[in-house]
Write a protein that holds these residues in place. Structure first.
Motif: not given
Length: 324
Positions: A25-28, A30-35, A67-76, A98-99
């Motif tokens: 999972s993404p941390g602050p 960071e993002v998780r992206i499915a390619h 496609i972005i699958e998850a977004v960490g804190d601070g990503v706007t 990947r994250v």
């Protein structure tokens, strides 16, 4: 888990292996992206071979889209479900997902497919910095661009045409020269059959070019210097034929007080705002139809070795992507 191409030692294409890796999972920040697809570039070869060292084991690949699958804190600037693309460190784009740090991941506008985005981010932003940041090139200037039928080269040909810049290309076959001309080069020289430095001088009425953009390296370096006008700029931005050997700086004075630089894309994109600005400039060119992204080769991720072999043998034109 995501299938990922890694190397545990440096060497030829055979050192790449496909393994399952935990994505997490993404941390602050960071993002998780499915390619959907990732791009193939010479920097991948340099890292695989050890020319550009990595801490091993390490995943390969510097650009992808998905496609972005998850977004960490601070990503706007990104949200779940966004289409996005990037050319960024650290390496690791040859993967199903990947994250990664979010700062260099760019939201993708409508009108650009994920395949196109995967094929154009590193190459297109390279052209953007070559023409606008390393040494700004103005309407009416003349540029010598090596490997003009490659992925970076075909974008550069179109970029030059869109801005009123005369681009003289070089390529290794008549077919590749024709491709460069079709995409906007004013002239293209087959370096296997012509004395290309002499031909450059002929095309410029012996004045020389304002700027050389050279990703080939050792094989073209001396001829590139000989193609410049006095006070001209040599931009050496790659080593496809091997690194440029040490040389005497006094040569630059002897040839007309020439300037030389060895830039990298990631020095420009390390700043988030600059990276996003460069990507927007590229996207504008593509959406406006001034630059069309040509994908001439597609390989499955599992066929990454064959993709590297084709790239190193200079059997590719335009861009190459790995599909997932």
């Amino acid at each position: 888990m995501a299938q990922t191409v890694i190397i545990e030692r440096t060497g030829g294409p055979e050192v790449m292996t496909l393994v399952d890796r935990e994505v997490g999972s993404p941390g602050p920040g960071e993002v998780r992206i499915a390619h959907a697809a990732c791009g193939l570039n010479f920097i991948d070869v340099y890292q695989r071979s050890g020319l550009y060292p990595l801490d091993l084991p390490h995943a390969l690949g510097m650009e992808a889209a998905g496609i972005i699958e998850a977004v960490g804190d601070g990503v706007t600037h990104l949200k779940v479900g966004d289409r996005a693309a990037y050319a960024a460190t650290p390496a690791g784009a040859y993967a199903e997902a990947r994250v990664m740090p979010a700062a260099q991941v760019c939201p993708l506008p409508e009108g650009i497919s994920l395949d196109e985005a995967a094929a154009m981010m590193l190459k297109g932003m390279t052209v953007e910095y070559l023409f606008h940041r390393t040494h700004p090139v103005a309407r009416g200037d003349t540029v010598l661009f090596h490997a003009a039928a490659g992925g970076v080269g075909l974008i550069a040909c179109q970029w030059a045409r869109s801005e009123g810049i005369t681009l003289i290309g070089t390529a290794g076959t008549d077919e590749k020269c024709a491709l460069a001309l079709e995409h906007g080069a004013a002239h293209c020289i087959n370096y296997r059959t012509e004395d290309w430095p002499a031909r450059v001088q002929e095309l410029t009425n012996r004045a020389g070019v304002d700027v050389v953009m050279d990703s080939v390296g050792a094989d073209t370096f001396e001829g590139s210097l000989d193609s410049l006008k006095p006070l001209g700029m040599m931009i050496s931005f790659g080593n496809a034929s091997g690194p440029v050997p040490p040389f005497n700086l006094a040569v630059l004075a002897q040839k007309g007080s020439l300037k030389i630089t060895r830039p990298t894309l990631f020095a420009h994109t390390g700043d988030r705002e600059t990276c996003q600005e460069m990507a927007r400039h590229l996207f504008e060119k593509v959406v406006a139809g001034e630059v069309k992204i040509r994908i001439d080769q597609r390989f499955a991720l599992s066929d990454v070795r064959a993709a590297h072999e084709a790239l190193e043998a200079r059997k590719t034109t335009g861009s190459t992507i790995l599909t997932l």
